[in-house]
Enzyme design. Structure first.
Site, PDB file in Angstrom:
ATOM      1  N   GLY A 167      33.692  66.278  12.610  1.00  0.00           N
ATOM      2  CA  GLY A 167      34.261  65.726  13.831  1.00  0.00           C
ATOM      3  C   GLY A 167      35.417  64.808  13.469  1.00  0.00           C
ATOM      4  N   GLY A 169      36.968  61.927  12.423  1.00  0.00           N
ATOM      5  CA  GLY A 169      36.449  60.697  11.834  1.00  0.00           C
ATOM      6  C   GLY A 169      37.479  59.601  11.658  1.00  0.00           C
ATOM      7  N   ARG A 170      38.761  59.947  11.625  1.00  0.00           N
ATOM      8  CA  ARG A 170      39.801  58.916  11.564  1.00  0.00           C
ATOM      9  C   ARG A 170      41.010  59.325  12.393  1.00  0.00           C
ATOM     10  NH1 ARG A 170      42.861  59.207   5.685  1.00  0.00           N
ATOM     11  NH2 ARG A 170      42.729  61.454   5.331  1.00  0.00           N
ATOM     12  N   LYS A 194      46.037  60.383  13.048  1.00  0.00           N
ATOM     13  CA  LYS A 194      45.372  60.247  11.759  1.00  0.00           C
ATOM     14  C   LYS A 194      45.504  58.789  11.344  1.00  0.00           C
ATOM     15  CE  LYS A 194      45.049  62.813   7.386  1.00  0.00           C
ATOM     16  NZ  LYS A 194      45.639  63.938   6.607  1.00  0.00           N
ATOM     17  N   ASP A 223      36.585  54.188   6.700  1.00  0.00           N
ATOM     18  CA  ASP A 223      37.253  53.094   7.413  1.00  0.00           C
ATOM     19  C   ASP A 223      38.171  53.591   8.525  1.00  0.00           C
ATOM     20  OD1 ASP A 223      39.485  54.068   6.064  1.00  0.00           O
ATOM     21  OD2 ASP A 223      39.671  52.340   4.723  1.00  0.00           O
ATOM     22  N   ARG A 283      39.408  74.155  16.487  1.00  0.00           N
ATOM     23  CA  ARG A 283      39.290  74.748  15.152  1.00  0.00           C
ATOM     24  C   ARG A 283      38.185  75.795  15.113  1.00  0.00           C
ATOM     25  NH1 ARG A 283      40.503  69.505  12.236  1.00  0.00           N
ATOM     26  NH2 ARG A 283      41.051  68.094  13.910  1.00  0.00           N
ATOM     27  N   ASP A 334      37.227  73.726   9.192  1.00  0.00           N
ATOM     28  CA  ASP A 334      37.698  72.799  10.219  1.00  0.00           C
ATOM     29  C   ASP A 334      39.196  72.560  10.104  1.00  0.00           C
ATOM     30  OD1 ASP A 334      36.718  71.439   7.775  1.00  0.00           O
ATOM     31  OD2 ASP A 334      37.567  69.656   8.709  1.00  0.00           O
ATOM     32  N   ASN A 335      39.852  73.161   9.110  1.00  0.00           N
ATOM     33  CA  ASN A 335      41.298  73.031   8.962  1.00  0.00           C
ATOM     34  C   ASN A 335      42.047  74.306   9.330  1.00  0.00           C
ATOM     35  OD1 ASN A 335      41.433  70.349   8.226  1.00  0.00           O
ATOM     36  ND2 ASN A 335      41.295  70.755   6.036  1.00  0.00           N
ATOM     37  N   ASP A 344      47.130  69.108   8.918  1.00  0.00           N
ATOM     38  CA  ASP A 344      46.285  68.216   8.122  1.00  0.00           C
ATOM     39  C   ASP A 344      46.609  68.320   6.639  1.00  0.00           C
ATOM     40  OD1 ASP A 344      44.512  66.211   7.729  1.00  0.00           O
ATOM     41  OD2 ASP A 344      42.713  67.436   7.892  1.00  0.00           O
TER      42      ASP A 344
END
Length: 472
Positions: A90, A92-93, A114, A126, A187, A256-257, A266
């Site tokens: 999912g 995440g950043r 991103k 983070d 995706r 997922d890419n 990405d």
């Protein structure tokens, strides 16, 4: 300042329902220093007229755009990472910040991010992006775009004033938040999640949404799942051929890419080839060479098999198998088209184009010439003979090894919009983006906050794009 007439906001993704995303808040950053704004990409969505302050407000602080998505959406998906299934993926950043219509063709465009902060899918990370990572995304996406690869575009990079700890570069390191423009962030992993959850109703809704939203000319044509797989197979075959023709190694071709519109996106550990080498890898952690240059077509085909598995409940497996089995022919045709375009020629026939492509790859492999040099020297075919035979790579073209390719090239006409008087072709060497150049661009930014080399490089890339893609 008002938005331009090209501004047409949309909220299409909301119609899928809350099972597909999580509303999130963007991180609050201590600083917002605008480092890159892509005016060419911005003009497609009506943001080119914003002041820098307004730009930062929307693409750094993520104040919603008028009539757009009311809040950022972290998208849900699963995926295979180096062929190991991971249900905890999912956004995440990053998140989906906005959607709008492309001023050129009316297609839906996403602004994704991103480094915009933690989400429910951060898995302890983070949620941040290093500034060097942002610079690398700019360089990858702009270079690929200029080479004719179907790619996302880096829309914005804003330095955020935080100091990040990373294990793969000197730390602490500077941080940024990036926004990219892409036609879709749906995706293969989006479908995998629903298949894993055995949520047939949502899977059916997703297929119908994708067909109606992204491929309306084929919406309602027979079985929707079969039509979708057919479209995605062709688009992914084209993308793989474009990567190969550009000498590009994505580095992380996890499921997922790969998205349903067949756009490259990405950019993490990417590389361009110095010279032909099928075993060349981009990621230091790809120790098995799973995503090496020469294995990229195999990697995307493996991903397409995973998509087919997700669609089995919605159609006939024999129909999916027939399309899947046709991938090699589709890839070959796309590769032939790519090589013809990379040499600035006009297609003759499928057989001739196949022979030209085969001769090109044979010469690249046997000669050891710099990958981009061949396409630069012979762009326009016979019209560039004098330039090629009097350039720094002339010795590669003097022997019998080049003769089969020369004969093929001589049988072609240059593309009708060719302009060899472009300043780009007055250079002795092509514009390239090898890893050493990336490091040279980054070093003055890191040491003296000097962005001039990046600016000069982007100007060279734009000059190349005008020469190679004059109608773009």
């Amino acid at each position: 300042m008002p938005f331009s007439a090209a501004y047409h906001p949309a909220r299409a993704h909301l119609t899928l329902g809350e099972a597909f995303y999580d509303p999130v808040e963007a991180a609050r950053f201590p600083a917002h220093i605008l480092r890159f704004r892509n005016q060419d990409a911005a003009a497609r969505i009506g943001l080119e007229t914003l002041t820098d302050a307004e730009w930062v407000e929307h693409l750094g602080r993520f104040v919603p755009l008028p009539d757009g998505l009311p809040t950022p959406l972290a998208l849900r998906y699963h995926g295979h990472q180096f062929r190991q299934y991971n249900p905890d993926l999912g956004d995440g950043r990053g998140f989906l910040f906005a959607q709008m219509r492309d001023a050129r063709d009316g297609r839906l465009l996403d602004i994704g991010t991103k480094g915009s902060g933690r989400t429910p899918w951060s898995r302890g990370g983070d949620g941040r992006l290093t500034l060097k990572g942002g610079v690398r995304e700019i360089l990858a996406s702009e270079m690929l775009d200029a080479l004719g690869v179907n790619t996302s575009r880096t829309l914005s990079v804003i330095e955020t004033g935080e100091r990040l700890q990373r294990g793969d570069e000197p730390s602490p390191t500077r941080s940024c938040v990036l926004a990219r423009l892409s036609h879709s962030h749906i995706r293969v992993g989006t479908f995998q999640r629903l298949a894993a959850l055995e949520d047939r109703a949502s899977l059916t809704r997703l297929v119908d949404y994708v067909m109606a939203t992204y491929f309306p000319d084929r919406h309602g044509e027979g079985n929707a799942a079969t039509a979708l797989f057919d479209i995605v197979c062709t688009r992914v075959a084209r993308l793989a051929a474009q990567w190969m023709g550009a000498g590009f190694v994505h580095g992380v071709l996890n499921t997922d890419n790969i998205n349903i519109t067949g756009e490259s996106f990405d950019y993490g550990p990417w590389r361009f080839l110095p010279r032909y080498d099928p075993s060349f890898v981009a990621a230091y952690f790809d120790q098995s060479g799973l995503y090496a240059f020469g294995r990229q077509p195999e990697a995307v085909l493996w991903t397409l098999a995973r998509l087919a598995e997700c669609l089995i409940p919605l159609t006939e497996i024999d129909d999916l198998q027939k399309i899947f089995d046709d991938f090699p022919d589709r890839y070959e045709m796309e590769m032939n088209n790519v090589i013809v375009k990379r040499l600035g020629l006009s297609s003759i026939s499928r057989n001739d184009d196949r022979d030209l492509s085969s001769a090109t790859w044979t010469f690249l492999e046997r000669s050891g010439i710099g990958f981009e040099n061949l396409f630069f020297d012979w762009y326009g075919g016979a019209q560039s003979r004098h330039r090629a035979l009097n350039g720094p790579n002339a010795h590669f073209y003097a022997g019998a090894e080049f003769e089969p390719l020369r004969q093929r090239i001589d049988g072609y006409s240059a593309r009708p919009d060719l302009d060899l008087s472009s300043p780009y072709f007055s250079r002795s060497v092509p514009c390239t983006m090898l890893i050493d150049a990336v490091e040279r661009i980054w070093q003055p930014i890191a040491d003296q906050d000097d962005w001039s080399m990046l600016d000069d490089t982007l100007a060279s890339i734009r000059e190349m794009k005008v020469a190679l893609l004059p109608a773009a």
